[in-house]
Design a protein around this motif. Sequence first.
Motif, PDB file in Angstrom:
ATOM      1  N   CYS A  65       0.945   4.029  -3.198  1.00  0.00           N
ATOM      2  CA  CYS A  65       0.402   5.543  -2.996  1.00  0.00           C
ATOM      3  C   CYS A  65       1.016   6.520  -4.036  1.00  0.00           C
ATOM      4  CB  CYS A  65       0.385   5.875  -1.593  1.00  0.00           C
ATOM      5  SG  CYS A  65      -0.209   7.361  -1.188  1.00  0.00           S
ATOM      6  N   THR A 121       0.651   9.940  -3.784  1.00  0.00           N
ATOM      7  CA  THR A 121       1.253  10.996  -3.202  1.00  0.00           C
ATOM      8  C   THR A 121       1.933  10.728  -1.913  1.00  0.00           C
ATOM      9  OG1 THR A 121      -0.763  10.758  -1.587  1.00  0.00           O
ATOM     10  CG2 THR A 121      -1.465  11.859  -3.744  1.00  0.00           C
ATOM     11  N   LYS A 122       2.104   9.590  -1.691  1.00  0.00           N
ATOM     12  CA  LYS A 122       3.150   9.356  -0.331  1.00  0.00           C
ATOM     13  C   LYS A 122       2.233   9.704   1.048  1.00  0.00           C
ATOM     14  CE  LYS A 122       7.731   9.939  -2.364  1.00  0.00           C
ATOM     15  NZ  LYS A 122       9.236  10.559  -2.250  1.00  0.00           N
ATOM     16  N   ARG A 155      -7.819  -1.620   4.147  1.00  0.00           N
ATOM     17  CA  ARG A 155      -8.007  -0.248   3.864  1.00  0.00           C
ATOM     18  C   ARG A 155      -9.392   0.073   3.227  1.00  0.00           C
ATOM     19  NH1 ARG A 155      -3.283   3.169   2.695  1.00  0.00           N
ATOM     20  NH2 ARG A 155      -1.595   2.367   4.094  1.00  0.00           N
ATOM     21  N   ASN A 210       5.305  10.478  -5.916  1.00  0.00           N
ATOM     22  CA  ASN A 210       5.656   9.164  -5.869  1.00  0.00           C
ATOM     23  C   ASN A 210       6.185   8.708  -7.123  1.00  0.00           C
ATOM     24  OD1 ASN A 210       6.876   7.036  -4.208  1.00  0.00           O
ATOM     25  ND2 ASN A 210       4.839   6.004  -3.989  1.00  0.00           N
ATOM     26  N   CYS A 239      -4.143   1.915  -3.042  1.00  0.00           N
ATOM     27  CA  CYS A 239      -3.671   1.183  -1.804  1.00  0.00           C
ATOM     28  C   CYS A 239      -4.612   0.266  -1.410  1.00  0.00           C
ATOM     29  CB  CYS A 239      -3.386   2.379  -0.649  1.00  0.00           C
ATOM     30  SG  CYS A 239      -4.916   3.186  -0.197  1.00  0.00           S
ATOM     31  N   SER A 281       0.422   7.396   2.148  1.00  0.00           N
ATOM     32  CA  SER A 281       0.679   6.161   2.881  1.00  0.00           C
ATOM     33  C   SER A 281       2.099   6.009   3.272  1.00  0.00           C
ATOM     34  CB  SER A 281       0.148   4.848   2.217  1.00  0.00           C
ATOM     35  OG  SER A 281      -1.272   4.790   2.039  1.00  0.00           O
ATOM     36  N   SER A 316       5.451   4.570  -7.705  1.00  0.00           N
ATOM     37  CA  SER A 316       4.098   4.362  -7.988  1.00  0.00           C
ATOM     38  C   SER A 316       3.871   4.491  -9.654  1.00  0.00           C
ATOM     39  CB  SER A 316       3.276   5.330  -7.158  1.00  0.00           C
ATOM     40  OG  SER A 316       1.917   5.438  -7.726  1.00  0.00           O
ATOM     41  N   CYS A 354       0.817  -1.287   0.183  1.00  0.00           N
ATOM     42  CA  CYS A 354       0.014  -0.122  -0.148  1.00  0.00           C
ATOM     43  C   CYS A 354       0.974   1.198  -0.122  1.00  0.00           C
ATOM     44  CB  CYS A 354      -0.928  -0.059   1.339  1.00  0.00           C
ATOM     45  SG  CYS A 354      -0.140  -0.265   2.800  1.00  0.00           S
ATOM     46  N   CYS A 370      -3.961  12.391   1.267  1.00  0.00           N
ATOM     47  CA  CYS A 370      -4.622  11.381   0.677  1.00  0.00           C
ATOM     48  C   CYS A 370      -5.575  11.966  -0.340  1.00  0.00           C
ATOM     49  CB  CYS A 370      -5.338  10.491   1.549  1.00  0.00           C
ATOM     50  SG  CYS A 370      -6.466   8.940   0.737  1.00  0.00           S
ATOM     51  N   VAL A 375      -1.625   6.578   7.480  1.00  0.00           N
ATOM     52  CA  VAL A 375      -2.161   7.442   6.297  1.00  0.00           C
ATOM     53  C   VAL A 375      -2.331   8.731   6.508  1.00  0.00           C
ATOM     54  CG1 VAL A 375      -3.892   7.659   4.594  1.00  0.00           C
ATOM     55  CG2 VAL A 375      -3.552   5.707   5.418  1.00  0.00           C
TER      56      VAL A 375
END
Lengths: 209, 297
Positions: free
Chosen positions: A70, A72-73, A106, B88, A97, A75, B92, A66, A91, A86
């Motif tokens: 992700c 956007t980082k 999740r 990411n 994730c 997680s 990702s 997960c 988010c 999270v």
Amino acid sequence: MSKYGMVIDLDRCNGCNACVIACKVEHNTANGIHFTKILEREVGTYPNANRQFVPVLCNHCEDAPCVEVCPTKASYSREKDGIVLVDWDKCIGCGACVLACPYDQRFQVKDESTGFLGSLVDFIKADTKRAPSGVIAKCDFCYHRVDEGRAPACVETCPTDARMFGLVDEALRTETDKEFPALDRVVSRNNAFSLLPDKNTRPNVYYIG
Amino acid sequence: MTDSLDTRSIIEQGQLNFTVAPKRQTIWGGREAFVFSLEGIGVGVFLAFMLAGQVTAMITGLGLLALAVLLLLSHLGHPSRAWMAIRNVRRSWISRGTVMIGFFLALGGLYVGSFLLPGSGAREALAPLPEVLLALAGLFILLYPGFAMATSPAIPFWNNGLMPILSLANGLASGGLILVAVAATTKASPVPAPLDTLVAGELLVLACLTLFLASYIAVMRRAGAAAQLSVRVLLNDNRGLFWGGIVVVGLVVPIVLVATNLSVSASDLWFGVAARLVGDVALRHGLLKAGVYDAVL
């Protein structure tokens, strides 16, 4: 690196769901969202058939898929102890994730209300931030309690002591977590197993029994 | 496949069902399938007409890609934070795809702008660098949904190396058919190859897509329990979508129309393009719908 883990004794769990309620109260989780659940399955065959309860929660994996996916980082694994969390401010609710977690632990918060009796009553614990609509929420090992040297709510509540929270390795013990037991010996002595080991996520929740 | 595997044992993700059982994902579905296809269509239209130098059609391609991005935003829980999806890139595939879509839109916009505001000569001076970069970015946009699915260890039906290839073949088959239809309509091939070569290439891609799909299903029928259940969900529970949408509309109709291109009109080929695009969405939707998690124990 993961510092904390949990061992769940399947022979002790009687499926009372006290942990589920304790978790809901602790986190103000929205309707239909349970950070921990008690699954049921039938084991054995007649006349020796029985019902087994399997508590499940986020496995706070060492190699958490997960976290990998992700975009956007949001997680992330907490640097100091590896608890997977999270960041709700980062988010975007893409669901990647959710699709990556083999344990389906999740949850997409579509409606943050915690209503009861047809939403006539909205139970909110004042000092706990609840997951807002649109984000992904999950078990956080009650890190706010752990930071104070207290076990997660589900562990503290369990009437049969089926859940044991502690350090995955005695060598990681520091002054702040002297209250927690070391789990490494429990794991090795009881031939503990983890769920879906073939997924190579190195989970930190173990089962015995 | 073992008879004990029954799709009735599958529970739906999000259901308040507390049994240990395989679970069908419900997070991504028709909307995501449509968005992934629309991204591919936008890229395909842009690249096909970039080679033909038709500005209006290139703008249409960029518009379709931008529309896909807007639809994607509507699927997010927090659309206003969508820009954060570029954070990411190292790990990702969604991040990588987001960056590449942004790059394609920006470079594509500049490329179209160079047609609308001639005089600088920058496009001619840099040729063929912008075209090559756009083609590579387009290829990446066709590939990334497959990788985004393939890197999910939770769903065995997706978690394998064939998924990106299948996704790419699906996108190439649609884009290639658009190219053939453009060539047949304008009576001139937009690429330095005769129409016959384009048709042969498109038939090859369609044949490869059919082969990849058949191989994929054959491999998954012999994989683990969840993957076998996924195959059953796709072939049995969604037989209309699979046989009607994916096989007949998405593969058979385009193959027949392209194979007989010399005897059909350009409008028939555009009918084939429409059928292929329906098949494109149907294939992605089918693969998403068939995503099943393993039972935890």
